[in-house]
Design a protein around this motif. Structure first.
Motif, mmCIF file in Angstrom:
data_model
loop_
_atom_site.group_PDB
_atom_site.id
_atom_site.type_symbol
_atom_site.label_atom_id
_atom_site.label_comp_id
_atom_site.label_asym_id
_atom_site.label_seq_id
_atom_site.Cartn_x
_atom_site.Cartn_y
_atom_site.Cartn_z
ATOM 1 N N PHE A 100 0.836 -1.197 0.000
ATOM 2 C CA PHE A 100 0.000 0.000 0.000
ATOM 3 C C PHE A 100 0.873 1.250 0.000
ATOM 4 C CE2 PHE A 100 -3.905 -2.161 1.464
ATOM 5 C CZ PHE A 100 -3.384 -3.296 2.060
ATOM 6 N N PHE B 293 1.208 -0.536 15.333
ATOM 7 C CA PHE B 293 -0.006 -1.318 15.537
ATOM 8 C C PHE B 293 -0.182 -1.625 17.020
ATOM 9 C CE2 PHE B 293 -3.126 -4.536 15.107
ATOM 10 C CZ PHE B 293 -2.716 -5.637 15.843
ATOM 11 N N PHE C 60 -9.083 -1.703 13.730
ATOM 12 C CA PHE C 60 -7.683 -1.690 14.131
ATOM 13 C C PHE C 60 -7.396 -0.429 14.941
ATOM 14 C CE2 PHE C 60 -6.074 -4.986 11.197
ATOM 15 C CZ PHE C 60 -7.144 -5.063 10.309
ATOM 16 N N TYR D 186 -4.028 1.953 16.145
ATOM 17 C CA TYR D 186 -2.614 2.259 15.973
ATOM 18 C C TYR D 186 -2.271 3.470 16.833
ATOM 19 C CZ TYR D 186 -2.822 -0.557 11.673
ATOM 20 O OH TYR D 186 -2.990 -1.575 10.757
ATOM 21 N N ASP E 141 -5.785 -9.964 17.658
ATOM 22 C CA ASP E 141 -4.344 -9.787 17.859
ATOM 23 C C ASP E 141 -4.135 -8.529 18.701
ATOM 24 O OD1 ASP E 141 -1.496 -9.406 15.540
ATOM 25 O OD2 ASP E 141 -1.592 -9.437 17.724
ATOM 26 N N GLY F 75 -3.792 -12.247 4.995
ATOM 27 C CA GLY F 75 -4.940 -12.353 5.880
ATOM 28 C C GLY F 75 -5.570 -11.025 6.247
ATOM 29 N N GLY F 76 -4.996 -9.939 5.734
ATOM 30 C CA GLY F 76 -5.571 -8.632 6.034
ATOM 31 C C GLY F 76 -5.382 -8.220 7.470
ATOM 32 N N ARG F 77 -4.267 -8.611 8.025
ATOM 33 C CA ARG F 77 -4.007 -8.258 9.417
ATOM 34 C C ARG F 77 -3.329 -6.886 9.500
ATOM 35 N NH1 ARG F 77 -2.534 -14.421 10.955
ATOM 36 N NH2 ARG F 77 -1.146 -14.164 9.190
ATOM 37 N N ALA F 78 -2.607 -6.641 10.574
ATOM 38 C CA ALA F 78 -2.090 -5.311 10.844
ATOM 39 C C ALA F 78 -1.173 -4.817 9.734
ATOM 40 C CB ALA F 78 -1.314 -5.325 12.160
ATOM 41 N N LEU F 79 -1.249 -3.524 9.473
ATOM 42 C CA LEU F 79 -0.336 -2.892 8.533
ATOM 43 C C LEU F 79 1.008 -2.640 9.202
ATOM 44 C CD1 LEU F 79 -2.755 -0.279 6.954
ATOM 45 C CD2 LEU F 79 -1.713 -2.215 5.769
ATOM 46 N N ARG G 189 -11.936 -8.563 14.725
ATOM 47 C CA ARG G 189 -12.659 -8.936 13.514
ATOM 48 C C ARG G 189 -13.991 -9.515 13.960
ATOM 49 N NH1 ARG G 189 -11.366 -8.935 8.417
ATOM 50 N NH2 ARG G 189 -9.136 -8.730 8.788
ATOM 51 N N TYR H 200 -6.347 -5.448 17.142
ATOM 52 C CA TYR H 200 -7.459 -5.418 16.214
ATOM 53 C C TYR H 200 -8.504 -6.465 16.519
ATOM 54 C CZ TYR H 200 -6.552 -9.169 12.657
ATOM 55 O OH TYR H 200 -6.408 -10.350 11.967
ATOM 56 N N HIS I 32 -10.497 -8.666 4.663
ATOM 57 C CA HIS I 32 -9.191 -8.889 4.029
ATOM 58 C C HIS I 32 -8.885 -7.818 2.983
ATOM 59 C CE1 HIS I 32 -9.353 -12.602 6.133
ATOM 60 N NE2 HIS I 32 -10.328 -13.080 5.415
ATOM 61 N N ALA I 33 -9.106 -6.564 3.332
ATOM 62 C CA ALA I 33 -8.903 -5.502 2.344
ATOM 63 C C ALA I 33 -8.251 -4.299 3.009
ATOM 64 C CB ALA I 33 -10.219 -5.127 1.694
ATOM 65 N N LEU J 171 4.184 5.056 13.105
ATOM 66 C CA LEU J 171 2.887 4.390 13.198
ATOM 67 C C LEU J 171 3.092 2.975 13.719
ATOM 68 C CD1 LEU J 171 1.447 5.719 9.882
ATOM 69 C CD2 LEU J 171 0.107 5.672 11.986
ATOM 70 N N PHE K 184 4.047 -0.205 8.692
ATOM 71 C CA PHE K 184 4.325 1.039 7.989
ATOM 72 C C PHE K 184 5.816 1.348 7.937
ATOM 73 C CE2 PHE K 184 0.284 3.112 7.219
ATOM 74 C CZ PHE K 184 -0.588 2.497 8.102
ATOM 75 N N GLN L 285 -7.399 -0.696 4.743
ATOM 76 C CA GLN L 285 -7.865 -0.089 5.978
ATOM 77 C C GLN L 285 -8.115 1.398 5.765
ATOM 78 O OE1 GLN L 285 -5.337 -1.135 9.324
ATOM 79 N NE2 GLN L 285 -5.012 -3.181 8.483
#
Lengths: 112, 112
Positions: free
Chosen positions: A34, B45, B33, B35, B56, A96-100, B50, B48, B98-99, B43, A102, B101
């Protein structure tokens, strides 16, 4: 663990010139990549994402290609405007779309 | 078409007091999520959820920090006995399955 490294800023440009912000990543997984942009007083905004290797993402004149072999995802824009002044973040997430995760962010300042 | 809503936008607490930060995710998004953003650490984490379930919390400081998501329309981050080093911008993001944020504007917490 996973990590993202990007160009250290600040980057100062004049309007009409080109921008490149380098981003490289390390992960043992198959990530989605991203680019986010953050303006003062706001949260990060998604610029675009690229889920698949060797594909390109683009938005608002910015683009980046997911280079799996080089583990890179450099942000480029051919001709910047003053309104592009912001902090740009490269990020990755696993499938799995978990934490970003950065990068440290690159401050870009464009003067008229 | 509201984005992620965070309240308050600014909060000032005295050392040792409690702070509760609120997040309302985008309707229909299944993941939330949290942060933290600072100049030094960037930044980071925190945790989060779901479908309201905690997934997590590996980024959460083990003491004093807790997060809940009692229903699909809001999540809270609570910091007990706040310390000056807790001063930061706390960002909430929500995501469809799964996309990408989408971030709120953040809550700036200042601990005196």
């Amino acid at each position: 663990g996973d990590s993202v490294t990007q160009t250290e800023g600040p980057v100062t440009l004049s309007e009409g010139t080109s921008l490149t912000v380098n981003c490289s990543y390390e992960t043992k997984q198959y990530p989605t990549l991203f680019w986010y942009v953050q303006y003062p007083g706001e949260g990060p905004q998604l610029l675009f994402k690229v889920p698949k290797a060797n594909e390109k993402g683009s938005s608002r004149g910015f683009e980046a290609t997911y280079n799996k072999e080089a583990t890179s995802f450099h942000l480029q824009k051919a001709s910047v405007q003053e309104s592009d002044s912001a902090v740009y973040y490269c990020a990755l997430s696993d499938w799995g779309g978990r934490a970003l995760i950065f990068g440290t962010g690159t401050t870009v300042s464009v003067s008229p | 078409n509201a984005g992620v809503i965070q309240t308050p936008r600014h909060k000032v607490t005295g050392k040792g007091q409690e702070a509760t930060l609120w997040c309302e995710p985008i309707s229909g998004h299944s993941a939330v999520f949290w942060y933290r953003q600072t100049i030094v650490q960037g930044l980071e984490f925190l945790t989060y959820f779901r479908n309201q379930a905690p997934i997590d919390d590996s980024g959460m400081p083990k003491e004093r920090f807790s997060a809940q998501m009692p229903n699909q329309s809001h999540s809270t981050l609570k910091i007990q006995s706040t310390q000056p080093q807790d001063s930061a911008v706390y960002l909430c993001a929500s995501s469809p399955r799964h996309a990408e944020q989408f971030f709120g504007p953040g809550t700036r917490l200042t601990v005196l």
